[in-house]
Design an enzyme around this catalytic site. Sequence first.
Site, PDB file in Angstrom:
ATOM      1  N   TRP A 266       0.865  -1.183   0.000  1.00 11.43           N
ATOM      2  CA  TRP A 266       0.000   0.000   0.000  1.00 11.43           C
ATOM      3  C   TRP A 266       0.906   1.240   0.000  1.00 11.43           C
ATOM      4  O   TRP A 266       1.858   1.312   0.788  1.00 11.43           O
ATOM      5  CB  TRP A 266      -0.891  -0.033   1.242  1.00 11.43           C
ATOM      6  CG  TRP A 266      -1.815   1.130   1.413  1.00 11.43           C
ATOM      7  CD1 TRP A 266      -2.614   1.685   0.455  1.00 11.43           C
ATOM      8  CD2 TRP A 266      -2.057   1.865   2.615  1.00 11.43           C
ATOM      9  NE1 TRP A 266      -3.332   2.723   0.991  1.00 11.43           N
ATOM     10  CE2 TRP A 266      -3.012   2.856   2.325  1.00 11.43           C
ATOM     11  CE3 TRP A 266      -1.561   1.786   3.912  1.00 11.43           C
ATOM     12  CZ2 TRP A 266      -3.476   3.757   3.266  1.00 11.43           C
ATOM     13  CZ3 TRP A 266      -2.020   2.673   4.856  1.00 11.43           C
ATOM     14  CH2 TRP A 266      -2.971   3.647   4.538  1.00 11.43           C
TER      15      TRP A 266
ATOM     16  N   ASP B 271      -1.709  -5.983   8.660  1.00 10.48           N
ATOM     17  CA  ASP B 271      -2.635  -4.927   8.279  1.00 10.48           C
ATOM     18  C   ASP B 271      -3.896  -5.639   7.792  1.00 10.48           C
ATOM     19  O   ASP B 271      -3.864  -6.359   6.787  1.00 10.48           O
ATOM     20  CB  ASP B 271      -2.016  -4.062   7.171  1.00 10.48           C
ATOM     21  CG  ASP B 271      -2.877  -2.849   6.884  1.00 10.48           C
ATOM     22  OD1 ASP B 271      -4.012  -2.790   7.384  1.00 10.48           O
ATOM     23  OD2 ASP B 271      -2.404  -1.955   6.158  1.00 10.48           O
TER      24      ASP B 271
ATOM     25  N   LYS C 199     -13.808  -0.090   5.345  1.00  6.24           N
ATOM     26  CA  LYS C 199     -14.381  -0.773   4.184  1.00  6.24           C
ATOM     27  C   LYS C 199     -15.512  -1.700   4.585  1.00  6.24           C
ATOM     28  O   LYS C 199     -16.595  -1.644   4.019  1.00  6.24           O
ATOM     29  CB  LYS C 199     -13.320  -1.604   3.443  1.00  6.24           C
ATOM     30  CG  LYS C 199     -11.927  -1.017   3.301  1.00  6.24           C
ATOM     31  CD  LYS C 199     -11.876   0.287   2.639  1.00  6.24           C
ATOM     32  CE  LYS C 199     -10.558   0.742   2.101  1.00  6.24           C
ATOM     33  NZ  LYS C 199      -9.632   1.439   2.868  1.00  6.24           N
TER      34      LYS C 199
HETATM   35  C1  LMR Z   1      -6.751   2.820  -0.480  1.00  9.67           C
HETATM   36  O1  LMR Z   1      -5.770   2.077  -0.502  1.00  9.67           O
HETATM   37  O2  LMR Z   1      -7.211   3.359  -1.484  1.00  9.67           O
HETATM   38  C2  LMR Z   1      -7.473   3.064   0.823  1.00  9.67           C
HETATM   39  O3  LMR Z   1      -6.867   2.308   1.832  1.00  9.67           O
HETATM   40  C3  LMR Z   1      -7.637   4.489   1.161  1.00  9.67           C
HETATM   41  C4  LMR Z   1      -6.353   5.147   1.559  1.00  9.67           C
HETATM   42  O4  LMR Z   1      -6.338   5.738   2.642  1.00  9.67           O
HETATM   43  O5  LMR Z   1      -5.377   5.098   0.816  1.00  9.67           O
END
Ligand code: LMR
Length: 393
Positions: A127, A208, A243
């Site tokens: 992420w 996570d 989510k």
């Molecule tokens: C995402 O990955 O789009 C979500 O988890 C929102 C974010 O805060 O990035």
Amino acid sequence: MFEHLTAAPPDPILGLTDAFRSDSNSNKINLGVGVYKTEENTTPILRCVKEAEKRLLEREQTKSYLGIPGIAALGKQVRTLLWGDRIDDERCGTVQTPGGTGGLRVAADFLAKRFPHARMWCSTPTWANHPSVFAAAGLDVQYYSYLGEDGTSLDFPAMLADLEQIPAGDTVCLHGCCHNPTGVDPTAEQWEQIARVVREKQLLPLLDFAYQGFGEGIDEDAFGLRQILSTCVDALVCSSFSKNFGLYSERIGALTAVASTPEAAAATQSHLKISVRTNYSNPPQHGGAIVSEVLASQELTDMWIEELAEMRARIRQMRTAFVEQMKRRMPERDFSFIARQKGMFSYSGLTRLQVDELRNKYSIYVVNSGRINVAGINEQNLRPLCDAIASVL
Ligand code: LMR
């Protein structure tokens, strides 16, 4: 002092939402930020949430501060979602956090303070905000292999080999399910091996866990996490209810520490509390009260499970429809991997240039890495989206 500052770059994910909002093209499509959309392209409040809010509104007597760890009942409810029937509650300490990101930051602050030499290992890719949050807390961020060169499957031998090389005492950040951004998860057997290596190498797993229920179901999606919890001694788990409860703007999540003994768990939680107090003092109430209200009622929990299943089914349907449409346009290319990926996202394989072209030519917003929010696809935008993707490919 500020005169010489130049503007910082926009956030790779949330910055896209800003750009999307200011795009005047009425056919624009936002597949950037991970937010669930219905077939009508809305993000409605879940029925179970509305009902819980009604009940809370009637009963609520005060807006006084919560304690630093948040709503006590929520802690136990969160741990039940993590562990299922085999809950080992005495070895856990939970703090309610502002979203999953808040939990990640509290965990990172705690680690940076108590284990200043330990590194944080993230998957390649991960992420986009993981490295930023961890580095902001002062952690040295390193990477282990994850996605294979084909861009569509897990390179498990490379992942395992990298995990084996991580020095004891370092933290390894694992995505509990629905890997963000790839949608590629380890199999059950692979989770067993990951848990074994993490234990043998004396690594600290940080999970996570932001998409429970978006892959296969509440319990099914906790398989890997439960494997880790039952194999390893210590662990940190960051839950998010953005989510799966649709509570994005309420910022509700939790950080659970699992330790070897009840005493160690209590001591760990006391350090997490310092981290909370020095960040935001104590958590906001509303989101946590909603989640707790839903989980305390069998009727509302059943409603939640059903609504979660509806969201999951729609995303799956869109995956299949997307693959079908792409096949029609580019029969020589195999898109079937998209139907196999789990959760909200698909790692489409689009290059940075192709992503730019989608945005500049068609007002279609996708994260630079090529990550697509499948939950943003619907029957109406599916065809123009596939036309545009086929044209940039
Ligand atoms: C995402 O990955 O789009 C979500 O988890 C929102 C974010 O805060 O990035």
